[in-house]
Design an enzyme around this catalytic site. Structure first.
Site, PDB file in Angstrom:
ATOM      1  N   HIS A 240      36.354  49.068  42.298  1.00  0.00           N
ATOM      2  CA  HIS A 240      36.752  48.206  43.418  1.00  0.00           C
ATOM      3  C   HIS A 240      37.497  48.940  44.555  1.00  0.00           C
ATOM      4  CE1 HIS A 240      36.020  44.747  40.726  1.00  0.00           C
ATOM      5  NE2 HIS A 240      36.759  45.354  39.825  1.00  0.00           N
TER       6      HIS A 240
HETATM    7  C1  BDR Z   1      41.141  44.145  41.593  1.00  0.00           C
HETATM    8  O1  BDR Z   1      42.005  43.773  40.513  1.00  0.00           O
HETATM    9  C2  BDR Z   1      42.495  44.920  39.871  1.00  0.00           C
HETATM   10  O2  BDR Z   1      42.295  44.789  38.501  1.00  0.00           O
HETATM   11  C3  BDR Z   1      41.805  46.109  40.455  1.00  0.00           C
HETATM   12  O3  BDR Z   1      42.706  47.193  40.578  1.00  0.00           O
HETATM   13  C4  BDR Z   1      41.323  45.622  41.800  1.00  0.00           C
HETATM   14  O4  BDR Z   1      42.295  45.824  42.799  1.00  0.00           O
HETATM   15  C5  BDR Z   1      39.716  43.718  41.241  1.00  0.00           C
HETATM   16  O5  BDR Z   1      39.640  42.338  41.055  1.00  0.00           O
END
Ligand code: BDR
Ligand code: CA
Length: 312
Positions: A240
């Site tokens: 992400h």
């Molecule tokens: C987001 O949530 C976190 O677990 C990750 O770092 C990312 O920023 C994805 O939904």
């Protein structure tokens, strides 16, 4: 050089985003502010310092911010990231200092020192610190070049509830403040990040970079992807947060649309939902550039090329 502040809750994918930023001469990272999210603040600020030390940047100012969301109790995600938030590689106790100043005050001070609108905020976690800064010092909104954030989703649904993505779900009230602030927003949602997967081959490329950063990254991603592979039945996990930084370096690999996005803060069922007016049916004014398309090979090539620059 583009001036940025990175607000983060590391998190393996946050860590890769930090490594990408710190390897990129186009970016002038003024400071790293941390927030409670994937794990509590005591761990996210520690993890940010571990990553800075790994990158050979123990000079980087790292600040601790909010310990919990604005209204709701903190929800964390150890089930994804492990107990430390950075499970996978062997971690150490960082020796570089945590700055005394509160993250929110650092953000306000930095934006007031850069009234020419030069500073971009890169947000990789819940939006608590950013919302608190906007509430404490409303004048700063006019000085922010843009906020590029990872959060939300529409076509993919949610990853934390059927309706909500983690970063927005954890602090929907903060997200609401930011989405209504009038600051130019670029949103990297699940609709985009679910197209940037850490396949076996890609993790092997990190492992083969031949430096400590490559090994550390591969070990983090090995751990990180086990949960998502099972959850989504996919080849790997969505990487992400590095998309926020990659967008600043190579905007041409992303495609999106200017849309209106409102945040649900009332409903139990849909709390933290990003209500994206993709088809422009409401007539509400667009408040964000919402990204949906990515050249994922170009994204990973950028990561390989930049992370290979680290020497041990
Ligand atoms: C987001 O949530 C976190 O677990 C990750 O770092 C990312 O920023 C994805 O939904
Ligand atoms: Ca994150």
């Amino acid at each position: 050089m583009r001036k940025i502040v990175i607000d983060t809750d590391p998190g393996q994918d946050d860590a890769v985003a930090l490594l990408l930023a710190l390897a990129s001469p186009e970016l002038d990272v003024l400071g790293i502010t941390t927030v409670a999210g994937n794990v509590p603040l005591a761990l996210t600020q520690r993890n940010a310092r571990i990553v800075c030390e790994l990158a050979g940047r123990s000079d980087m100012p790292v600040f601790a911010g909010a310990t919990h969301p604005m209204v709701r109790p903190l929800v964390t995600a150890e089930y994804v990231h492990g107990k430390t938030g950075l499970n996978g590689p062997e971690l150490w106790d960082p020796t570089m200092p945590l700055r005394k100043e509160h993250a929110v005050d650092f953000i306000i001070k930095t934006l007031r020192l850069n009234r020419d609108g030069a500073v971009t905020l890169c947000v990789l976690g819940p939006l608590t610190n950013i919302a608190l800064a906007l509430i404490k010092a409303p004048d700063i909104a006019a000085h922010i070049r843009e906020i590029v954030l990872m959060g939300g989703g529409c076509f993919e649904g949610g990853n934390t509830t059927p309706a909500a993505e983690f970063n927005i779900y954890v602090d929907p009230h903060a997200a609401k403040v930011v989405f209504q602030s009038g600051v130019p927003l670029v949103v990297m949602p699940l609709d985009l990040t679910h197209k940037a997967l850490t396949t076996r081959e890609r993790v092997a490329r990190f492992a083969g970079l031949g430096n400590k950063v490559g090994t550390f990254t591969a070990e983090m991603l090995d751990f990180f992807e086990r949960f998502d592979k099972e959850k989504y039945g996919s080849e790997g996990a969505p990487l992400h947060d590095p998309n926020v930084i990659a967008y600043l370096l190579k905007p041409e690999i992303y495609r999106g649309r200017e849309v209106n996005i409102e945040i649900e803060t009332e409903s139990d069922l849909c709390l933290g939902m990003t209500v994206v007016d993709w088809w422009r049916v409401t007539g509400r004014k667009a408040n964000a550039l919402y990204m949906r398309g990515i050249d994922d090979n170009a994204f990973f090539e950028l990561l390989f090329e930049r992370l290979a620059r680290y020497s041990d």
